[in-house]
Enzyme design. Structure first.
Site, PDB file in Angstrom:
ATOM      1  N   ASP A   1      10.956 -21.291   9.378  1.00 18.79           N
ATOM      2  CA  ASP A   1      12.240 -20.598   9.232  1.00 18.79           C
ATOM      3  C   ASP A   1      12.300 -19.342  10.093  1.00 18.79           C
ATOM      4  O   ASP A   1      13.346 -19.007  10.655  1.00 18.79           O
ATOM      5  CB  ASP A   1      12.465 -20.222   7.765  1.00 18.79           C
ATOM      6  CG  ASP A   1      12.920 -21.407   6.926  1.00 18.79           C
ATOM      7  OD1 ASP A   1      13.085 -22.504   7.499  1.00 18.79           O
ATOM      8  OD2 ASP A   1      13.091 -21.233   5.711  1.00 18.79           O
TER       9      ASP A   1
ATOM     10  N   ASP B   1      12.357   0.845  -5.299  1.00 20.71           N
ATOM     11  CA  ASP B   1      11.467   0.854  -4.136  1.00 20.71           C
ATOM     12  C   ASP B   1      12.179   0.380  -2.882  1.00 20.71           C
ATOM     13  O   ASP B   1      11.772   0.706  -1.762  1.00 20.71           O
ATOM     14  CB  ASP B   1      10.250  -0.050  -4.386  1.00 20.71           C
ATOM     15  CG  ASP B   1       9.242   0.573  -5.350  1.00 20.71           C
ATOM     16  OD1 ASP B   1       9.394   1.769  -5.662  1.00 20.71           O
ATOM     17  OD2 ASP B   1       8.314  -0.129  -5.777  1.00 20.71           O
TER      18      ASP B   1
END
Length: 288
Positions: free
Chosen positions: A69, A175
Site C-alpha cells: 500500500d 498525543d
C-alpha cells in the site's frame, strides 16, 4: 499505448517482477513501457526508457505500481494533480489498495492493455491540506489515507482546537490527532481505535491518539465539511504528516485547514480483483 512502472524497490524480488513485466509488455505491438526514475537500476536492460513519475501529464495511459500500500500511496502522491489510472500489484505483507497479486499480475496488465478504453477505476478522493510552516511559508499537502498531527520532540500532551465548518467541535488534549479518509480508515486511525469506513462512504474520521479525556472518541464527519485545526500558541514543535511520507513543522499558533480535494486517485479494477469485504476478512484475520 504507453505505461510507466514504479513501486518500492526495497521489496524482495522487486526487480524480478519488474523484468517479467518489461518482457511481457514488450510482446504487445504498439505498447511501450517506461521505468520511473525513482526505481531505475543498473540491472534493467540498457535500452529501456526512464522518466520521472512527476512528469506524467498527458504522456502515459496508466501506471503500474509494484509493492505494498505504501508504494501505491507514494506513487499517487508523486503524481500530484496529474492523476493517471494506476494498477497496484501487491508483493508486500499487508495491503488493502492493490488489485493484482503475485499470482495474476501479468494477467492484470494484459487485461488493462487489451481493454484500455473500457477499464473501470475506483475514484478515491484525496485530502487537501494547507498550513503555514515554521518558516512562515504556506504549504499544501495531499493525502490518500490520513493527516496526522503530533508533538515533534516533547513528551507532553498536544493541545488542539478543532472547528468543523467554523463551529467548534472540541479542544483535544492528546498525543496526536488523525484525520482519515475511508481509504485510510484501515490504517493508523484503526490502530488508534477508530472505526472502519466502507470505501463508498463520503466521510472523514477524526481520531485522537491517546486522549487525556476518556470521552474524546473518534467521530465521523461528512467529507464536504471544512476542518480547521488550531495549534497552541506556545507550541513550537508540532509536526504534520501526510500518509506518513511527507512532513513539515507547523508555525506556532497556526491553523491547519483540511478539506476534500478536487483530485481523485484512479485505482484500476480488474476481473481478478477481490471484493473489499473479502480483503477485510483476509487482512484483518476475520476468517480465522
Amino acid at each position: 499505448m504507453n505505461l510507466i512502472c514504479t513501486g518500492n524497490k526495497e521489496k524482495k524480488d522487486f526487480y524480478k517482477y519488474l523484468l517479467n513485466i518489461v518482457n511481457h509488455v514488450s510482446s504487445f505491438p504498439g505498447v511501450e513501457i517506461t521505468i520511473d526514475e525513482f526505481v531505475a537500476d543498473d540491472s534493467l536492460p540498457g535500452n529501456i526508457k526512464v522518466d520521472a513519475l512527476l512528469s506524467v501529464e498527458n504522456k502515459y495511459d496508466f501506471v503500474v505500481c509494484l509493492g505494498g500500500d505504501g508504494a501505491l500511496i507514494s506513487a499517487i502522491r508523486r503524481m500530484g494533480e496529474n492523476q493517471l489510472p494506476i494498477l497496484g500489484i501487491h508483493i508486500g505483507t499487508l495491503g488493502f489498495l492493490n488489485t493484482a497479486t503475485k499470482d495474476n499480475y501479468l494477467d492484470g496488465i494484459e487485461y488493462v492493455i487489451k481493454n484500455n478504453q473500457s477499464i473501470k477505476t475506483s475514484r478515491k478522493s484525496l485530502i487537501y491540506v494547507t498550513f503555514t510552516n515554521i518558516s512562515s511559508d504556506i504549504v499544501n499537502f495531499y493525502a490518500l489515507n490520513e493527516i496526522y498531527i503530533n508533538q515533534s520532540n516533547v513528551s507532553r500532551l498536544l493541545e488542539l482546537k478543532v472547528l468543523v465548518d467554523k463551529v467548534k467541535l472540541n479542544n483535544y488534549k492528546c498525543d496526536g490527532l488523525i484525520i482519515a479518509t475511508p481509504t485510510g480508515s484501515t490504517a493508523y486511525s484503526l490502530s488508534a481505535g477508530g472505526p472502519i469506513l466502507n470505501s463508498n462512504v463520503n466521510g472523514y474520521i477524526i481520531t485522537p491518539v491517546s486522549p487525556f479525556s476518556l470521552s474524546s472518541r473518534s467521530i465521523v464527519l461528512n467529507d464536504s465539511s471544512k476542518i480547521e485545526v488550531v495549534c497552541n500558541d506556545n507550541s513550537n514543535d508540532i509536526t504534520i504528516y501526510a500518509d506518513g511520507q511527507q512532513s513539515d513543522t507547523l508555525l506556532s499558533g497556526s491553523t491547519v485547514t483540511i478539506s476534500k480535494s478536487k483530485i481523485y486517485a484512479k485505482i484500476i479494477r480488474t476481473p481478478f480483483d477481490t471484493h473489499y469485504f473479502d480483503r477485510l476478512r483476509k487482512q484483518l484475520g476475520w476468517s480465522k
